[in-house]
Design an enzyme around this catalytic site. Sequence first.
Site, PDB file in Angstrom:
ATOM      1  N   HIS A  59     -66.532  60.062  21.212  1.00 29.93           N
ATOM      2  CA  HIS A  59     -66.592  59.059  19.946  1.00 29.93           C
ATOM      3  C   HIS A  59     -67.695  59.631  19.293  1.00 29.93           C
ATOM      4  O   HIS A  59     -68.280  60.621  19.658  1.00 29.93           O
ATOM      5  CB  HIS A  59     -66.910  57.592  20.654  1.00 29.93           C
ATOM      6  N   ASP A  61     -71.261  58.632  17.150  1.00 32.92           N
ATOM      7  CA  ASP A  61     -72.234  57.665  16.696  1.00 32.92           C
ATOM      8  C   ASP A  61     -72.527  57.687  15.281  1.00 32.92           C
ATOM      9  O   ASP A  61     -72.837  58.757  14.847  1.00 32.92           O
ATOM     10  CB  ASP A  61     -73.579  57.859  17.601  1.00 32.92           C
ATOM     11  N   HIS A  65     -76.011  52.672  14.711  1.00 33.69           N
ATOM     12  CA  HIS A  65     -76.140  52.530  16.426  1.00 33.69           C
ATOM     13  C   HIS A  65     -77.322  52.402  16.818  1.00 33.69           C
ATOM     14  O   HIS A  65     -77.506  51.487  17.689  1.00 33.69           O
ATOM     15  CB  HIS A  65     -75.356  53.738  16.936  1.00 33.69           C
ATOM     16  N   HIS A 177     -81.424  60.802  19.718  1.00 29.01           N
ATOM     17  CA  HIS A 177     -80.576  59.916  18.954  1.00 29.01           C
ATOM     18  C   HIS A 177     -81.345  59.696  17.476  1.00 29.01           C
ATOM     19  O   HIS A 177     -80.646  59.756  16.255  1.00 29.01           O
ATOM     20  CB  HIS A 177     -80.341  58.548  19.557  1.00 29.01           C
ATOM     21  N   GLU A 189     -70.074  62.346  21.330  1.00 29.17           N
ATOM     22  CA  GLU A 189     -70.404  62.398  22.800  1.00 29.17           C
ATOM     23  C   GLU A 189     -69.090  62.486  23.518  1.00 29.17           C
ATOM     24  O   GLU A 189     -67.876  61.910  23.006  1.00 29.17           O
ATOM     25  CB  GLU A 189     -71.201  61.317  23.234  1.00 29.17           C
TER      26      GLU A 189
END
Length: 228
Positions: A59, A61, A65, A177, A189
Amino acid sequence: MTGSAAPPVREVVDLSHPLDDDTPVYPGDPVARFTPAATVAADGYNVLHVRMGSQTGTHVDAPYHFLDDGARIDELPLEYFLGPAVVADVRGKPPHGRIEWADLRPCAHLLAPGRILLLRTGWDEHWGTDAYFDHPYLAGDAAARVVAAGVRTVGLDALSLDETVVGGTPADGFAAHLEVLGTGGVIVENLRGLGAVPRVDPVVSVLPLRLAGADGAPVRAVAFGLAR
């Protein structure tokens, strides 16, 4: 009508994990469940009922997020999800090992705007086991240097760009992040098979589902080369 033909695609490689009920998720995230909603025998056609979180499987981000004022997945430039790739081989790190800028120095000259950085930790070999949660992670200062080079898409073959501590808090928090997403970038990820990415002029596609207003979305990630 005349014009030059687009170069054919070669060596298409799937970089995504299959999704099923056993898909590992970040501690506390919704588990995936797939059940028949209709069948050929009963209804004349098959439909699958899919229930999962936005951060399930392979997926992307979006900034939202971690940042309430960050861009949602459907607001981001599509160019972030398709482009030339740089694969950094950082295998050999121990469980919970930090990926430092020194580990990225061999490919630092390739980092530039429009490039997609992929960290090959080798941790996809642990997919589906408890060891998968003990993956290496990118140090915050290394992430800062990556985005300073103009990179806005960073991916890896592990559960998270930051350390995962089951039942606890990462020692460095979510520094990587915040560095990437804080510049408006994106993180990919749970990739797999990064060793199969073409060595010559690789291109990567990580186009996410267009989930309105979402913090992230699953992708079918692929890598390919263009025939010369």
